[in-house]
Design a protein around this motif. Structure first.
Motif, mmCIF file in Angstrom:
data_model
loop_
_atom_site.group_PDB
_atom_site.id
_atom_site.type_symbol
_atom_site.label_atom_id
_atom_site.label_comp_id
_atom_site.label_asym_id
_atom_site.label_seq_id
_atom_site.Cartn_x
_atom_site.Cartn_y
_atom_site.Cartn_z
ATOM 1 N N MET B 1 0.810 -1.057 -0.067
ATOM 2 C CA MET B 1 -0.071 -0.175 0.138
ATOM 3 C C MET B 1 0.901 1.341 0.047
ATOM 4 O O MET B 1 1.048 2.117 -0.890
ATOM 5 C CB MET B 1 -0.963 0.105 1.057
ATOM 6 C CG MET B 1 -1.999 0.969 1.471
ATOM 7 S SD MET B 1 -3.122 0.682 2.534
ATOM 8 C CE MET B 1 -2.218 0.569 3.917
ATOM 9 N N PHE B 2 1.525 1.449 1.239
ATOM 10 C CA PHE B 2 2.334 2.676 1.246
ATOM 11 C C PHE B 2 4.064 2.275 1.264
ATOM 12 O O PHE B 2 3.898 1.170 1.901
ATOM 13 C CB PHE B 2 2.130 3.635 2.519
ATOM 14 C CG PHE B 2 0.631 4.059 2.101
ATOM 15 C CD1 PHE B 2 0.233 5.078 1.132
ATOM 16 C CD2 PHE B 2 -0.130 3.987 3.091
ATOM 17 C CE1 PHE B 2 -1.075 5.407 1.170
ATOM 18 C CE2 PHE B 2 -1.631 4.524 3.359
ATOM 19 C CZ PHE B 2 -1.767 4.955 2.185
ATOM 20 N N ASP B 3 4.707 3.021 0.948
ATOM 21 C CA ASP B 3 6.044 2.624 1.235
ATOM 22 C C ASP B 3 6.238 3.816 2.674
ATOM 23 O O ASP B 3 5.971 4.933 2.529
ATOM 24 C CB ASP B 3 7.072 3.139 0.322
ATOM 25 C CG ASP B 3 6.911 2.649 -0.975
ATOM 26 O OD1 ASP B 3 6.733 1.143 -0.859
ATOM 27 O OD2 ASP B 3 7.292 2.971 -2.071
ATOM 28 N N ARG B 11 16.859 2.399 2.960
ATOM 29 C CA ARG B 11 16.147 1.094 2.466
ATOM 30 C C ARG B 11 14.404 1.187 2.951
ATOM 31 O O ARG B 11 14.114 1.926 3.909
ATOM 32 C CB ARG B 11 16.190 -0.102 3.396
ATOM 33 C CG ARG B 11 17.715 -0.614 2.926
ATOM 34 C CD ARG B 11 17.810 -2.144 3.157
ATOM 35 N NE ARG B 11 18.976 -2.635 2.371
ATOM 36 C CZ ARG B 11 19.011 -3.012 1.255
ATOM 37 N NH1 ARG B 11 17.605 -3.029 0.566
ATOM 38 N NH2 ARG B 11 20.080 -3.464 0.534
ATOM 39 N N PRO B 12 13.550 1.254 1.766
ATOM 40 C CA PRO B 12 12.412 1.483 1.989
ATOM 41 C C PRO B 12 11.717 0.251 2.825
ATOM 42 O O PRO B 12 12.063 -0.824 2.778
ATOM 43 C CB PRO B 12 11.710 1.419 0.478
ATOM 44 C CG PRO B 12 12.518 0.553 -0.137
ATOM 45 C CD PRO B 12 14.008 0.682 0.472
ATOM 46 N N ILE B 13 10.400 0.493 3.348
ATOM 47 C CA ILE B 13 9.809 -0.377 4.180
ATOM 48 C C ILE B 13 8.266 -0.528 3.546
ATOM 49 O O ILE B 13 7.696 0.872 3.407
ATOM 50 C CB ILE B 13 9.814 -0.219 5.696
ATOM 51 C CG1 ILE B 13 11.030 -0.211 6.170
ATOM 52 C CG2 ILE B 13 8.892 -1.200 6.368
ATOM 53 C CD1 ILE B 13 11.290 0.157 7.759
ATOM 54 N N ARG B 14 7.983 -1.325 3.125
ATOM 55 C CA ARG B 14 6.558 -1.390 2.524
ATOM 56 C C ARG B 14 5.482 -1.999 3.552
ATOM 57 O O ARG B 14 6.000 -2.786 4.156
ATOM 58 C CB ARG B 14 6.638 -2.291 1.210
ATOM 59 C CG ARG B 14 7.061 -1.534 -0.039
ATOM 60 C CD ARG B 14 6.625 -2.131 -0.957
ATOM 61 N NE ARG B 14 6.499 -1.314 -2.516
ATOM 62 C CZ ARG B 14 6.657 -1.951 -3.597
ATOM 63 N NH1 ARG B 14 6.418 -3.193 -3.864
ATOM 64 N NH2 ARG B 14 6.439 -1.104 -4.553
ATOM 65 N N VAL B 15 4.539 -1.498 3.590
ATOM 66 C CA VAL B 15 3.419 -1.835 4.480
ATOM 67 C C VAL B 15 2.034 -2.044 3.484
ATOM 68 O O VAL B 15 1.629 -1.048 2.962
ATOM 69 C CB VAL B 15 3.300 -0.771 5.491
ATOM 70 C CG1 VAL B 15 2.153 -0.134 5.090
ATOM 71 C CG2 VAL B 15 3.343 -1.782 6.725
ATOM 72 N N GLY B 16 1.523 -3.220 3.679
ATOM 73 C CA GLY B 16 0.190 -3.558 3.054
ATOM 74 C C GLY B 16 0.725 -4.275 1.752
ATOM 75 O O GLY B 16 1.718 -3.888 0.885
ATOM 76 N N GLY B 17 -0.175 -5.178 1.145
ATOM 77 C CA GLY B 17 -0.214 -5.973 0.107
ATOM 78 C C GLY B 17 -1.345 -5.387 -0.842
ATOM 79 O O GLY B 17 -1.879 -4.418 -0.860
ATOM 80 N N LYS B 18 -1.417 -6.008 -1.903
ATOM 81 C CA LYS B 18 -2.256 -5.615 -2.957
ATOM 82 C C LYS B 18 -3.705 -5.268 -2.621
ATOM 83 O O LYS B 18 -4.295 -4.285 -3.274
ATOM 84 C CB LYS B 18 -2.232 -6.664 -4.149
ATOM 85 C CG LYS B 18 -3.058 -6.335 -5.479
ATOM 86 C CD LYS B 18 -3.135 -7.572 -6.239
ATOM 87 C CE LYS B 18 -3.765 -7.255 -7.802
ATOM 88 N NZ LYS B 18 -3.570 -8.318 -8.567
ATOM 89 N N TRP B 19 -4.360 -6.163 -1.511
ATOM 90 C CA TRP B 19 -5.635 -5.822 -1.251
ATOM 91 C C TRP B 19 -5.949 -4.855 0.056
ATOM 92 O O TRP B 19 -7.009 -4.735 0.377
ATOM 93 C CB TRP B 19 -6.205 -7.211 -1.148
ATOM 94 C CG TRP B 19 -6.318 -8.062 -2.194
ATOM 95 C CD1 TRP B 19 -5.413 -8.970 -2.997
ATOM 96 C CD2 TRP B 19 -7.211 -7.771 -3.477
ATOM 97 N NE1 TRP B 19 -5.618 -9.417 -4.250
ATOM 98 C CE2 TRP B 19 -6.561 -8.856 -4.688
ATOM 99 C CE3 TRP B 19 -8.168 -7.124 -3.675
ATOM 100 C CZ2 TRP B 19 -7.111 -8.876 -5.765
ATOM 101 C CZ3 TRP B 19 -8.966 -7.227 -5.046
ATOM 102 C CH2 TRP B 19 -8.363 -8.286 -6.087
ATOM 103 N N THR B 20 -4.882 -4.750 0.770
ATOM 104 C CA THR B 20 -4.975 -4.011 2.033
ATOM 105 C C THR B 20 -5.873 -2.796 2.049
ATOM 106 O O THR B 20 -6.709 -2.557 2.710
ATOM 107 C CB THR B 20 -3.511 -3.906 2.359
ATOM 108 O OG1 THR B 20 -2.908 -4.844 2.681
ATOM 109 C CG2 THR B 20 -3.755 -3.363 3.809
#
Lengths: 122, 122
Positions: B1-3, B11-20
């Motif tokens: 969802m968001f970085d 380093r980026p941290i990604r939170v949330g997948g395609k459907w979140t």
DNA sequence: CTGTATCCCGAAAGATACTG
DNA sequence: CAGTATCTTTCGGGATACAG
């Protein structure tokens, strides 16, 4: 980067890859950067991945690519107006992360120790 | 969802997948939903993927999972305060998409026809 | 310097079938 | 109803080497 139009619509559309937001940050001050110049702040991302990222952003209209006919070659990347317009939402997301990001880590710790059990004698 | 934290950090941290994001939208009115109830608005996402999405969101503290000891079984999902706090940034992103999203499509069309050539006789 | 060309890997997503 | 179990595919990301 963002999921666009996450209305209760049937299919999400994702825009931006893993490095998109950070490229935005690298270029936000308005000064154009060269290919190699971008690699450093991006933790020496491999050229292939940086190329893919920049091509995608160029295709989406977020960055401009200017090639100077010199030797050695010089290419500069800069944000377009559209790219700059993404900085607002990006700031909002970052503000959220600063405000609540730590709660995610805590929640994960709780969840993990809860699942494994406080006395997980694996 | 968001970085998250896309400062010029390494380093980026990604939170949330395609459907979140879409699960967030499904639950934003505050009414808890059952597993099957969530599948419909999500275009009949497969149970495996929905389970993964909900588990991840539960782990991150975005949704609560309440199991009722009934027969047939009933489980309800709802947003936590932390999950609800994501709606702000999400709205911001969606507002951006409504305002500028079409420009991406246009930019892509331009780019693609430009690359292939207006007379791409492949 | 600014990229391509390959090869490779793991995670994410989906199809399908089955269980308590 | 609310999932789990497999299997398969896709694809983003990365390492390495080479080219104009």
């Amino acid at each position: 980067m963002f999921d666009d139009c996450a209305d209760s619509a049937p299919r999400p559309i994702r825009v931006g890859g893993k490095w998109t937001a950070m490229v935005l940050r690298c270029l936000e001050d308005g000064r154009p950067r060269r290919f190699t110049e971008l690699r450093e702040p991006l933790h020496w991302i491999t050229p292939k991945v940086l190329t893919e990222t920049l091509r995608a952003m160029e295709r989406d209209g977020f960055v401009s690519r200017t090639e100077y006919d010199e030797n050695p070659p010089r290419v500069e990347y800069a944000l377009t107006d559209l790219g700059r317009s993404l900085l607002g939402p990006l700031d909002t997301a970052c503000a959220w992360a600063r405000a609540h990001g730590s709660r995610i880590t805590e929640a994960r710790d709780d969840y993990d120790t809860g699942v494994l059990g406080p006395d997980a004698a694996a």
